[in-house]
Enzyme design. Structure first.
Site, PDB file in Angstrom:
ATOM      1  N   ASN A   1       0.804  -1.226   0.000  1.00  0.00           N
ATOM      2  CA  ASN A   1       0.000   0.000   0.000  1.00  0.00           C
ATOM      3  C   ASN A   1       0.841   1.282   0.000  1.00  0.00           C
ATOM      4  O   ASN A   1       0.460   2.262  -0.635  1.00  0.00           O
ATOM      5  CB  ASN A   1      -0.996   0.001   1.153  1.00  0.00           C
ATOM      6  CG  ASN A   1      -0.327  -0.096   2.506  1.00  0.00           C
ATOM      7  OD1 ASN A   1       0.753  -0.677   2.639  1.00  0.00           O
ATOM      8  ND2 ASN A   1      -0.955   0.459   3.516  1.00  0.00           N
TER       9      ASN A   1
ATOM     10  N   LYS B   1      12.956  -6.186   0.907  1.00  0.00           N
ATOM     11  CA  LYS B   1      12.083  -7.060   0.128  1.00  0.00           C
ATOM     12  C   LYS B   1      10.707  -6.401   0.054  1.00  0.00           C
ATOM     13  O   LYS B   1       9.925  -6.462   0.996  1.00  0.00           O
ATOM     14  CB  LYS B   1      12.003  -8.447   0.770  1.00  0.00           C
ATOM     15  CG  LYS B   1      11.366  -9.530  -0.135  1.00  0.00           C
ATOM     16  CD  LYS B   1       9.871  -9.447  -0.102  1.00  0.00           C
ATOM     17  CE  LYS B   1       9.231 -10.451  -1.027  1.00  0.00           C
ATOM     18  NZ  LYS B   1       7.794 -10.161  -1.234  1.00  0.00           N
TER      19      LYS B   1
ATOM     20  N   GLY C   1       0.434  -8.024   6.936  1.00  0.00           N
ATOM     21  CA  GLY C   1      -0.761  -8.624   7.509  1.00  0.00           C
ATOM     22  C   GLY C   1      -0.467  -9.530   8.685  1.00  0.00           C
ATOM     23  O   GLY C   1       0.680  -9.928   8.933  1.00  0.00           O
TER      24      GLY C   1
ATOM     25  N   GLU D   1       4.909  -4.245  12.523  1.00  0.00           N
ATOM     26  CA  GLU D   1       3.768  -3.323  12.428  1.00  0.00           C
ATOM     27  C   GLU D   1       2.719  -4.033  11.594  1.00  0.00           C
ATOM     28  O   GLU D   1       2.891  -4.231  10.388  1.00  0.00           O
ATOM     29  CB  GLU D   1       4.197  -2.001  11.782  1.00  0.00           C
ATOM     30  CG  GLU D   1       3.173  -0.891  11.985  1.00  0.00           C
ATOM     31  CD  GLU D   1       2.192  -0.795  10.843  1.00  0.00           C
ATOM     32  OE1 GLU D   1       1.090  -1.368  10.990  1.00  0.00           O
ATOM     33  OE2 GLU D   1       2.519  -0.166   9.829  1.00  0.00           O
TER      34      GLU D   1
ATOM     35  N   CYS E   1      -3.227   0.720   7.167  1.00  0.00           N
ATOM     36  CA  CYS E   1      -3.307   0.045   8.457  1.00  0.00           C
ATOM     37  C   CYS E   1      -3.954   0.917   9.525  1.00  0.00           C
ATOM     38  O   CYS E   1      -4.514   0.409  10.490  1.00  0.00           O
ATOM     39  CB  CYS E   1      -1.926  -0.409   8.902  1.00  0.00           C
ATOM     40  SG  CYS E   1      -0.725   0.937   8.998  1.00  0.00           S
TER      41      CYS E   1
ATOM     42  N   GLU F   1     -10.102  -6.730  10.376  1.00  0.00           N
ATOM     43  CA  GLU F   1      -9.584  -5.727   9.451  1.00  0.00           C
ATOM     44  C   GLU F   1     -10.047  -6.027   8.032  1.00  0.00           C
ATOM     45  O   GLU F   1      -9.823  -7.118   7.510  1.00  0.00           O
ATOM     46  CB  GLU F   1      -8.058  -5.680   9.506  1.00  0.00           C
ATOM     47  CG  GLU F   1      -7.473  -4.560   8.660  1.00  0.00           C
ATOM     48  CD  GLU F   1      -5.966  -4.467   8.760  1.00  0.00           C
ATOM     49  OE1 GLU F   1      -5.450  -3.337   8.830  1.00  0.00           O
ATOM     50  OE2 GLU F   1      -5.299  -5.516   8.772  1.00  0.00           O
TER      51      GLU F   1
END
Length: 495
Positions: free
Chosen positions: A156, A179, A233, A254, A288, A389
Protein backbone atom coordinates in the site's frame (compact mmCIF):
# COMPACT_ATOMS: atom_id res chain seq x y z
CA UNK A 1 8.67 -8.56 -24.27
CA UNK A 2 6.51 -5.67 -25.56
CA UNK A 3 8.36 -2.35 -25.68
CA UNK A 4 5.88 -0.66 -23.33
CA UNK A 5 6.81 -3.02 -20.50
CA UNK A 6 9.66 -2.13 -18.15
CA UNK A 7 12.08 -4.92 -17.24
CA UNK A 8 13.48 -4.58 -13.73
CA UNK A 9 16.51 -6.37 -12.31
CA UNK A 10 17.38 -6.90 -8.67
CA UNK A 11 20.15 -4.98 -6.93
CA UNK A 12 22.97 -6.17 -4.67
CA UNK A 13 26.49 -4.97 -4.01
CA UNK A 14 25.99 -2.05 -6.37
CA UNK A 15 25.16 -4.35 -9.30
CA UNK A 16 21.94 -5.11 -11.16
CA UNK A 17 21.28 -8.82 -11.65
CA UNK A 18 18.71 -11.34 -12.85
CA UNK A 19 17.24 -14.10 -10.71
CA UNK A 20 19.46 -17.16 -10.67
CA UNK A 21 16.50 -19.26 -11.81
CA UNK A 22 15.80 -16.96 -14.75
CA UNK A 23 12.19 -16.64 -13.59
CA UNK A 24 10.24 -13.39 -13.65
CA UNK A 25 6.76 -12.20 -12.71
CA UNK A 26 4.51 -9.39 -13.87
CA UNK A 27 3.29 -6.18 -12.27
CA UNK A 28 -0.21 -5.14 -13.37
CA UNK A 29 -1.42 -1.55 -13.47
CA UNK A 30 -4.52 -1.73 -11.20
CA UNK A 31 -6.30 1.01 -13.14
CA UNK A 32 -5.52 0.12 -16.75
CA UNK A 33 -5.41 -3.61 -16.14
CA UNK A 34 -2.35 -4.31 -18.29
CA UNK A 35 1.12 -5.59 -17.47
CA UNK A 36 3.43 -2.60 -17.27
CA UNK A 37 6.54 -4.10 -15.66
CA UNK A 38 8.33 -7.42 -15.37
CA UNK A 39 10.35 -8.23 -12.26
CA UNK A 40 12.78 -10.88 -11.11
CA UNK A 41 11.45 -13.82 -9.11
CA UNK A 42 14.09 -14.33 -6.45
CA UNK A 43 15.06 -17.64 -4.90
CA UNK A 44 17.29 -18.59 -1.99
CA UNK A 45 20.45 -18.18 -4.09
CA UNK A 46 19.49 -14.57 -4.79
CA UNK A 47 18.76 -13.98 -1.11
CA UNK A 48 22.24 -15.30 -0.25
CA UNK A 49 23.78 -12.91 -2.76
CA UNK A 50 21.96 -9.89 -1.34
CA UNK A 51 22.67 -10.76 2.30
CA UNK A 52 26.34 -11.46 1.51
CA UNK A 53 26.62 -8.05 -0.14
CA UNK A 54 25.04 -6.34 2.85
CA UNK A 55 27.25 -8.29 5.24
CA UNK A 56 30.44 -7.41 3.34
CA UNK A 57 29.49 -3.72 3.29
CA UNK A 58 28.81 -3.75 7.02
CA UNK A 59 32.04 -5.47 8.01
CA UNK A 60 34.55 -3.77 5.74
CA UNK A 61 34.87 -1.21 3.00
CA UNK A 62 33.69 2.35 2.53
CA UNK A 63 30.50 2.15 4.60
CA UNK A 64 32.13 0.43 7.55
CA UNK A 65 34.91 3.06 7.60
CA UNK A 66 32.65 6.10 7.49
CA UNK A 67 32.49 8.30 10.56
CA UNK A 68 29.05 8.92 12.00
CA UNK A 69 29.13 12.49 10.70
CA UNK A 70 29.89 11.27 7.20
CA UNK A 71 26.96 8.83 7.40
CA UNK A 72 24.76 11.72 8.37
CA UNK A 73 25.90 13.78 5.38
CA UNK A 74 25.13 10.85 3.06
CA UNK A 75 21.60 10.63 4.45
CA UNK A 76 21.14 14.35 3.95
CA UNK A 77 22.26 14.02 0.33
CA UNK A 78 19.80 11.15 -0.05
CA UNK A 79 17.00 13.42 1.09
CA UNK A 80 18.05 15.96 -1.55
CA UNK A 81 18.06 13.28 -4.26
CA UNK A 82 14.60 12.08 -3.24
CA UNK A 83 13.27 15.60 -3.71
CA UNK A 84 14.90 15.78 -7.15
CA UNK A 85 13.31 12.47 -8.16
CA UNK A 86 10.01 12.80 -6.29
CA UNK A 87 7.77 13.16 -9.33
CA UNK A 88 9.24 10.13 -11.08
CA UNK A 89 9.08 7.98 -7.94
CA UNK A 90 5.51 9.08 -7.27
CA UNK A 91 4.39 8.25 -10.79
CA UNK A 92 5.89 4.77 -10.60
CA UNK A 93 4.32 4.10 -7.22
CA UNK A 94 0.93 5.40 -8.31
CA UNK A 95 1.01 3.24 -11.41
CA UNK A 96 2.00 0.22 -9.32
CA UNK A 97 -0.49 0.47 -6.45
CA UNK A 98 -3.28 2.68 -7.81
CA UNK A 99 -3.08 5.44 -5.23
CA UNK A 100 -3.73 8.97 -6.53
CA UNK A 101 -0.62 10.65 -7.91
CA UNK A 102 -1.34 13.82 -5.94
CA UNK A 103 -1.14 11.86 -2.69
CA UNK A 104 1.96 9.93 -3.76
CA UNK A 105 3.78 13.15 -4.67
CA UNK A 106 3.01 14.63 -1.28
CA UNK A 107 4.11 11.43 0.50
CA UNK A 108 7.41 11.12 -1.31
CA UNK A 109 8.37 14.76 -0.96
CA UNK A 110 7.78 14.39 2.77
CA UNK A 111 10.15 11.42 2.93
CA UNK A 112 13.16 13.68 2.48
CA UNK A 113 12.48 14.96 6.00
CA UNK A 114 13.07 11.49 7.45
CA UNK A 115 16.55 11.34 5.93
CA UNK A 116 17.36 14.87 7.08
CA UNK A 117 16.17 14.09 10.61
CA UNK A 118 18.06 10.82 11.00
CA UNK A 119 21.05 12.24 9.16
CA UNK A 120 21.21 14.82 11.92
CA UNK A 121 21.01 12.09 14.58
CA UNK A 122 23.75 9.90 13.12
CA UNK A 123 26.61 11.53 15.04
CA UNK A 124 24.65 11.97 18.27
CA UNK A 125 24.31 8.30 19.22
CA UNK A 126 26.30 8.57 22.39
CA UNK A 127 27.21 6.06 25.01
CA UNK A 128 27.83 7.12 28.60
CA UNK A 129 30.41 6.98 31.33
CA UNK A 130 28.91 4.94 34.15
CA UNK A 131 30.01 5.75 37.73
CA UNK A 132 30.13 2.20 39.09
CA UNK A 133 30.86 1.63 42.78
CA UNK A 134 34.32 0.14 42.11
CA UNK A 135 37.04 2.82 42.42
CA UNK A 136 39.62 0.80 40.48
CA UNK A 137 37.40 0.58 37.38
CA UNK A 138 36.60 2.99 34.55
CA UNK A 139 33.38 1.97 32.80
CA UNK A 140 31.47 3.23 29.79
CA UNK A 141 28.94 2.10 27.20
CA UNK A 142 29.04 2.17 23.42
CA UNK A 143 26.10 2.27 21.01
CA UNK A 144 26.82 -0.01 18.07
CA UNK A 145 24.85 -1.05 14.96
CA UNK A 146 23.33 -4.52 14.75
CA UNK A 147 24.57 -5.51 11.29
CA UNK A 148 22.48 -6.69 8.35
CA UNK A 149 18.80 -5.81 8.61
CA UNK A 150 15.98 -7.19 6.49
CA UNK A 151 13.12 -4.79 5.73
CA UNK A 152 9.88 -6.29 4.40
CA UNK A 153 7.26 -3.83 3.15
CA UNK A 154 3.61 -4.13 2.00
CA UNK A 155 1.95 -3.01 -1.23
CA UNK A 156 0.00 0.00 0.00
CA UNK A 157 2.83 2.51 0.73
CA UNK A 158 6.14 0.94 -0.37
CA UNK A 159 8.53 3.89 -0.25
CA UNK A 160 7.06 5.51 2.84
CA UNK A 161 7.23 2.33 4.89
CA UNK A 162 10.68 1.48 3.53
CA UNK A 163 11.89 4.93 4.58
CA UNK A 164 10.55 4.46 8.10
CA UNK A 165 12.91 1.48 8.35
CA UNK A 166 15.89 2.57 6.26
CA UNK A 167 16.39 6.08 7.64
CA UNK A 168 16.95 5.16 11.32
CA UNK A 169 18.69 1.88 10.51
CA UNK A 170 21.20 3.53 8.19
CA UNK A 171 21.81 6.40 10.60
CA UNK A 172 22.76 3.78 13.18
CA UNK A 173 25.27 2.25 10.74
CA UNK A 174 23.46 -0.91 9.61
CA UNK A 175 23.08 -2.25 6.07
CA UNK A 176 19.87 -3.53 4.49
CA UNK A 177 18.22 -6.09 2.30
CA UNK A 178 14.83 -4.71 1.27
CA UNK A 179 12.08 -7.06 0.13
CA UNK A 180 9.06 -5.12 -1.21
CA UNK A 181 5.65 -6.66 -1.90
CA UNK A 182 5.43 -8.61 -5.13
CA UNK A 183 2.56 -6.31 -6.12
CA UNK A 184 4.53 -3.07 -5.78
CA UNK A 185 8.26 -3.63 -6.25
CA UNK A 186 9.17 -1.11 -8.92
CA UNK A 187 9.54 2.01 -6.78
CA UNK A 188 11.85 0.21 -4.34
CA UNK A 189 14.15 -0.72 -7.22
CA UNK A 190 14.11 2.84 -8.50
CA UNK A 191 15.13 3.91 -5.00
CA UNK A 192 18.42 2.07 -5.55
CA UNK A 193 19.26 4.52 -8.33
CA UNK A 194 18.59 7.39 -5.95
CA UNK A 195 20.96 5.81 -3.41
CA UNK A 196 23.62 5.57 -6.10
CA UNK A 197 23.17 9.22 -7.03
CA UNK A 198 23.54 10.21 -3.38
CA UNK A 199 26.90 8.41 -3.22
CA UNK A 200 26.10 5.42 -0.98
CA UNK A 201 28.74 2.67 -1.17
CA UNK A 202 27.81 -0.66 -2.78
CA UNK A 203 26.06 -3.17 -0.53
CA UNK A 204 24.46 -0.69 1.86
CA UNK A 205 21.05 -1.12 0.20
CA UNK A 206 20.17 -4.34 -1.60
CA UNK A 207 16.76 -5.23 -3.04
CA UNK A 208 15.34 -8.65 -3.86
CA UNK A 209 11.91 -9.08 -5.45
CA UNK A 210 9.58 -12.02 -5.40
CA UNK A 211 7.11 -13.88 -3.24
CA UNK A 212 7.29 -14.05 0.52
CA UNK A 213 6.13 -17.65 0.50
CA UNK A 214 9.22 -18.54 -1.54
CA UNK A 215 11.99 -16.40 -0.02
CA UNK A 216 10.57 -15.10 3.25
CA UNK A 217 11.93 -17.91 5.38
CA UNK A 218 15.43 -17.71 3.91
CA UNK A 219 15.46 -13.93 4.45
CA UNK A 220 14.30 -14.05 8.07
CA UNK A 221 16.33 -17.08 9.12
CA UNK A 222 19.57 -16.26 7.29
CA UNK A 223 22.49 -16.61 9.74
CA UNK A 224 24.01 -13.26 8.70
CA UNK A 225 20.81 -11.28 9.34
CA UNK A 226 20.67 -9.53 12.72
CA UNK A 227 17.26 -7.85 12.57
CA UNK A 228 13.98 -8.06 10.69
CA UNK A 229 11.58 -5.16 10.43
CA UNK A 230 8.22 -6.11 8.91
CA UNK A 231 5.04 -4.27 7.97
CA UNK A 232 2.16 -6.37 6.69
CA UNK A 233 -0.76 -8.62 7.51
CA UNK A 234 -1.41 -10.69 10.61
CA UNK A 235 -0.77 -14.16 9.18
CA UNK A 236 2.53 -13.20 7.58
CA UNK A 237 3.50 -11.30 10.73
CA UNK A 238 2.87 -14.36 12.88
CA UNK A 239 5.11 -16.43 10.61
CA UNK A 240 7.88 -13.81 10.64
CA UNK A 241 7.69 -13.57 14.45
CA UNK A 242 7.94 -17.34 14.86
CA UNK A 243 10.95 -17.57 12.55
CA UNK A 244 12.67 -14.59 14.12
CA UNK A 245 12.23 -16.06 17.60
CA UNK A 246 13.52 -19.44 16.47
CA UNK A 247 16.67 -17.85 15.06
CA UNK A 248 16.99 -15.18 17.79
CA UNK A 249 16.63 -12.17 15.50
CA UNK A 250 15.77 -8.67 16.64
CA UNK A 251 12.28 -7.86 15.36
CA UNK A 252 9.98 -4.91 14.77
CA UNK A 253 6.42 -5.72 13.69
CA UNK A 254 3.77 -3.32 12.43
CA UNK A 255 0.65 -5.31 11.64
CA UNK A 256 -3.06 -4.72 11.20
CA UNK A 257 -5.50 -2.36 12.80
CA UNK A 258 -9.20 -1.81 13.38
CA UNK A 259 -8.97 1.69 14.69
CA UNK A 260 -11.86 3.49 16.40
CA UNK A 261 -12.70 7.06 15.39
CA UNK A 262 -14.72 8.29 18.37
CA UNK A 263 -17.00 11.32 18.00
CA UNK A 264 -18.62 12.91 21.04
CA UNK A 265 -21.65 15.18 20.95
CA UNK A 266 -19.57 18.21 21.94
CA UNK A 267 -17.26 17.87 18.91
CA UNK A 268 -17.11 20.26 15.97
CA UNK A 269 -19.17 18.10 13.61
CA UNK A 270 -17.83 19.61 10.40
CA UNK A 271 -14.26 18.83 11.41
CA UNK A 272 -15.23 15.43 12.75
CA UNK A 273 -17.05 14.48 9.56
CA UNK A 274 -14.00 15.38 7.46
CA UNK A 275 -11.75 13.46 9.83
CA UNK A 276 -13.95 10.37 9.76
CA UNK A 277 -14.08 10.45 5.95
CA UNK A 278 -10.31 10.94 5.71
CA UNK A 279 -9.75 8.07 8.10
CA UNK A 280 -11.60 5.48 6.03
CA UNK A 281 -12.13 6.65 2.44
CA UNK A 282 -8.72 8.19 1.66
CA UNK A 283 -6.47 5.65 -0.08
CA UNK A 284 -9.67 3.59 -0.57
CA UNK A 285 -9.28 2.44 3.02
CA UNK A 286 -6.11 0.53 2.14
CA UNK A 287 -4.11 1.67 5.14
CA UNK A 288 -3.31 0.04 8.46
CA UNK A 289 -4.44 3.14 10.37
CA UNK A 290 -7.85 3.30 8.70
CA UNK A 291 -10.48 4.58 11.14
CA UNK A 292 -12.74 1.73 10.14
CA UNK A 293 -14.86 1.82 13.30
CA UNK A 294 -16.89 4.99 13.80
CA UNK A 295 -17.98 5.23 17.42
CA UNK A 296 -20.54 8.03 17.52
CA UNK A 297 -22.52 9.37 20.47
CA UNK A 298 -26.19 8.56 19.98
CA UNK A 299 -27.61 12.09 19.96
CA UNK A 300 -25.49 13.20 16.99
CA UNK A 301 -25.32 9.93 15.07
CA UNK A 302 -27.84 10.75 12.35
CA UNK A 303 -26.40 14.19 11.65
CA UNK A 304 -22.80 13.02 11.59
CA UNK A 305 -23.51 10.05 9.33
CA UNK A 306 -25.30 12.34 6.89
CA UNK A 307 -22.31 14.68 6.77
CA UNK A 308 -19.83 11.84 6.30
CA UNK A 309 -22.04 10.43 3.57
CA UNK A 310 -22.09 13.75 1.72
CA UNK A 311 -18.29 13.86 1.72
CA UNK A 312 -18.07 10.24 0.55
CA UNK A 313 -20.55 10.78 -2.28
CA UNK A 314 -18.51 13.71 -3.56
CA UNK A 315 -15.20 11.79 -3.69
CA UNK A 316 -13.73 11.81 -7.19
CA UNK A 317 -12.86 8.25 -8.24
CA UNK A 318 -10.84 7.57 -11.36
CA UNK A 319 -7.42 7.47 -12.98
CA UNK A 320 -4.75 7.69 -10.25
CA UNK A 321 -2.49 9.65 -12.62
CA UNK A 322 -5.16 12.34 -13.02
CA UNK A 323 -4.41 15.19 -10.61
CA UNK A 324 -8.11 15.61 -9.78
CA UNK A 325 -8.60 12.01 -8.63
CA UNK A 326 -9.11 11.59 -4.88
CA UNK A 327 -9.72 7.83 -4.67
CA UNK A 328 -8.03 5.21 -6.83
CA UNK A 329 -8.78 1.54 -7.41
CA UNK A 330 -8.25 -1.37 -5.08
CA UNK A 331 -4.68 -2.51 -5.64
CA UNK A 332 -5.00 -6.30 -5.94
CA UNK A 333 -7.72 -8.68 -7.13
CA UNK A 334 -7.54 -10.65 -3.88
CA UNK A 335 -8.10 -7.52 -1.80
CA UNK A 336 -10.99 -6.44 -4.03
CA UNK A 337 -12.72 -9.77 -3.50
CA UNK A 338 -12.03 -9.71 0.23
CA UNK A 339 -13.68 -6.30 0.64
CA UNK A 340 -16.78 -7.41 -1.25
CA UNK A 341 -16.97 -10.54 0.90
CA UNK A 342 -16.92 -8.40 4.05
CA UNK A 343 -19.68 -6.21 2.65
CA UNK A 344 -21.75 -9.38 2.22
CA UNK A 345 -20.88 -10.39 5.78
CA UNK A 346 -22.13 -7.02 7.03
CA UNK A 347 -25.49 -7.59 5.35
CA UNK A 348 -25.69 -11.12 6.74
CA UNK A 349 -24.92 -9.93 10.27
CA UNK A 350 -27.84 -7.51 10.16
CA UNK A 351 -25.98 -4.21 9.85
CA UNK A 352 -27.73 -1.52 7.82
CA UNK A 353 -25.88 -0.39 4.67
CA UNK A 354 -26.73 3.30 4.26
CA UNK A 355 -24.18 4.14 1.57
CA UNK A 356 -22.41 2.25 -1.20
CA UNK A 357 -21.97 -1.45 -0.71
CA UNK A 358 -20.95 -2.49 -4.22
CA UNK A 359 -18.25 -2.38 -6.85
CA UNK A 360 -18.22 0.75 -9.01
CA UNK A 361 -17.70 0.76 -12.74
CA UNK A 362 -15.49 3.40 -14.34
CA UNK A 363 -16.27 3.75 -18.07
CA UNK A 364 -12.71 4.63 -19.07
CA UNK A 365 -11.26 1.65 -17.19
CA UNK A 366 -13.54 -1.38 -17.47
CA UNK A 367 -11.05 -3.72 -15.79
CA UNK A 368 -10.27 -1.41 -12.85
CA UNK A 369 -11.41 -2.57 -9.42
CA UNK A 370 -13.26 0.21 -7.62
CA UNK A 371 -15.51 -0.13 -4.58
CA UNK A 372 -17.97 2.55 -3.58
CA UNK A 373 -17.37 4.27 -0.24
CA UNK A 374 -19.52 2.16 2.07
CA UNK A 375 -21.13 2.94 5.42
CA UNK A 376 -22.84 0.42 7.67
CA UNK A 377 -25.05 1.77 10.47
CA UNK A 378 -26.58 -0.20 13.35
CA UNK A 379 -23.35 -2.17 13.77
CA UNK A 380 -22.89 -4.10 17.00
CA UNK A 381 -19.42 -4.20 18.56
CA UNK A 382 -19.05 -7.98 18.24
CA UNK A 383 -19.95 -8.17 14.54
CA UNK A 384 -17.17 -9.35 12.25
CA UNK A 385 -17.20 -6.09 10.29
CA UNK A 386 -16.49 -4.36 13.62
CA UNK A 387 -13.79 -6.78 14.76
CA UNK A 388 -11.82 -7.83 11.67
CA UNK A 389 -9.58 -5.73 9.45
CA UNK A 390 -11.18 -5.21 6.03
CA UNK A 391 -8.54 -2.93 4.49
CA UNK A 392 -11.00 -1.18 2.25
CA UNK A 393 -13.46 1.76 2.15
CA UNK A 394 -15.97 0.21 4.56
CA UNK A 395 -17.02 2.14 7.68
CA UNK A 396 -18.75 0.37 10.58
CA UNK A 397 -20.80 2.87 12.66
CA UNK A 398 -21.38 1.90 16.30
CA UNK A 399 -23.45 4.11 18.56
CA UNK A 400 -22.70 4.73 22.24
CA UNK A 401 -24.25 6.64 25.10
CA UNK A 402 -21.36 7.92 27.23
CA UNK A 403 -17.61 8.05 27.67
CA UNK A 404 -17.29 4.85 29.66
CA UNK A 405 -19.15 2.85 27.04
CA UNK A 406 -17.05 4.38 24.26
CA UNK A 407 -13.81 3.34 25.96
CA UNK A 408 -15.12 -0.18 26.50
CA UNK A 409 -16.13 -0.62 22.88
CA UNK A 410 -12.91 0.93 21.55
CA UNK A 411 -10.66 -1.35 23.61
CA UNK A 412 -12.66 -4.55 23.17
CA UNK A 413 -10.67 -5.72 20.16
CA UNK A 414 -7.44 -7.58 19.48
CA UNK A 415 -5.85 -4.64 17.66
CA UNK A 416 -4.35 -1.45 19.06
CA UNK A 417 -2.66 0.51 16.31
CA UNK A 418 -4.44 3.88 16.39
CA UNK A 419 -7.52 5.75 17.59
CA UNK A 420 -9.19 9.09 16.99
CA UNK A 421 -11.12 11.25 19.46
CA UNK A 422 -13.30 14.22 18.54
CA UNK A 423 -14.38 16.40 21.43
CA UNK A 424 -14.52 19.99 22.62
CA UNK A 425 -13.75 18.96 26.21
CA UNK A 426 -10.00 19.16 26.91
CA UNK A 427 -10.35 17.04 30.04
CA UNK A 428 -12.05 14.31 28.07
CA UNK A 429 -9.32 14.53 25.43
CA UNK A 430 -6.64 13.76 28.01
CA UNK A 431 -8.71 11.03 29.67
CA UNK A 432 -9.35 9.28 26.39
CA UNK A 433 -5.72 9.57 25.30
CA UNK A 434 -4.72 7.83 28.54
CA UNK A 435 -7.35 5.10 28.50
CA UNK A 436 -7.37 4.04 24.85
CA UNK A 437 -5.22 0.99 24.14
CA UNK A 438 -3.52 2.21 20.98
CA UNK A 439 -0.02 3.16 19.92
CA UNK A 440 -1.25 6.45 18.43
CA UNK A 441 -4.17 8.58 19.61
CA UNK A 442 -5.24 11.55 17.49
CA UNK A 443 -7.45 14.19 19.09
CA UNK A 444 -9.48 16.42 16.76
CA UNK A 445 -7.41 15.22 13.82
CA UNK A 446 -6.70 11.93 12.08
CA UNK A 447 -4.18 10.21 9.80
CA UNK A 448 -1.23 12.40 10.73
CA UNK A 449 2.36 11.13 10.88
CA UNK A 450 5.76 12.72 11.31
CA UNK A 451 9.40 11.74 11.52
CA UNK A 452 9.70 12.90 15.17
CA UNK A 453 6.72 10.91 16.49
CA UNK A 454 7.03 7.20 17.31
CA UNK A 455 4.61 4.92 15.50
CA UNK A 456 3.62 1.35 16.37
CA UNK A 457 0.98 -0.84 17.89
CA UNK A 458 -0.42 -2.34 21.05
CA UNK A 459 -1.68 -5.91 21.28
CA UNK A 460 -1.95 -7.78 17.96
CA UNK A 461 -0.96 -4.67 16.02
CA UNK A 462 2.69 -5.46 16.65
CA UNK A 463 5.63 -4.27 18.73
CA UNK A 464 8.60 -1.98 18.41
CA UNK A 465 8.40 1.58 17.16
CA UNK A 466 9.16 3.36 13.91
CA UNK A 467 9.97 7.08 13.64
CA UNK A 468 11.30 9.38 16.33
CA UNK A 469 14.18 8.75 18.69
CA UNK A 470 12.74 5.40 19.76
CA UNK A 471 13.13 3.94 16.29
CA UNK A 472 16.87 4.39 16.10
CA UNK A 473 17.34 2.58 19.42
CA UNK A 474 15.79 -0.52 17.84
CA UNK A 475 18.72 -0.57 15.38
CA UNK A 476 21.42 -0.29 18.05
CA UNK A 477 22.92 -2.55 20.68
CA UNK A 478 24.70 -1.49 23.85
CA UNK A 479 28.19 -2.66 24.70
CA UNK A 480 29.51 -2.26 28.25
CA UNK A 481 33.26 -1.67 28.59
CA UNK A 482 35.17 -2.20 31.88
CA UNK A 483 38.75 -0.94 32.20
CA UNK A 484 40.67 -2.05 35.26
CA UNK A 485 42.88 0.67 36.75
CA UNK A 486 44.49 -1.31 39.56
CA UNK A 487 46.26 -4.59 40.19
CA UNK A 488 44.45 -7.88 39.63
CA UNK A 489 42.99 -9.10 42.91
CA UNK A 490 41.93 -12.56 44.04
CA UNK A 491 41.47 -14.59 40.80
CA UNK A 492 38.79 -16.71 42.49
CA UNK A 493 36.53 -13.80 43.43
CA UNK A 494 34.29 -11.89 41.07
CA UNK A 495 35.23 -8.26 40.78
Amino acid sequence: MPSNQQLYLMYAGGQWFEAASGQTFDSVDPYRGHIWARLQRAGTEDVDRAVSSASAAFRSGDWANLTASMRGRLLTRLGDEILRNADELATIESRDNGKPLSEMRAHIRELAKWYYYYGGLADKLEGAVVPVDKPDMFTFTRKEPLGVCVAITPWNSPLMLATWKLAPGLAAGNTFVLKPSEFTSASSLELCRVFEAAGFPPGVLNVVTGFGTEIGESLVSHPDVAKVTFTGGDAAGDRVAALAAKHRKRLTLELGGKSPNIVFADANLDNAARGVAAGIFAAAGQTCIAGSRLLVQEEIAEELLERVGEIARSARMGDPLDGDTQVGPITTPAQFNKILEYIDIGHQEGAKCILGGAAKAIPDAPTARFIEPTIFDAVLPDMRIAQEEIFGPVLAAIRFQGEEEAVGIANNIRYGLAAGVWTGDIGRAFRMAERLQAGTVWVNTYRAAGFQMPFGGYKKSGYGRENGLEAINDFLQTKSVWIGLGDTSDPFRMR
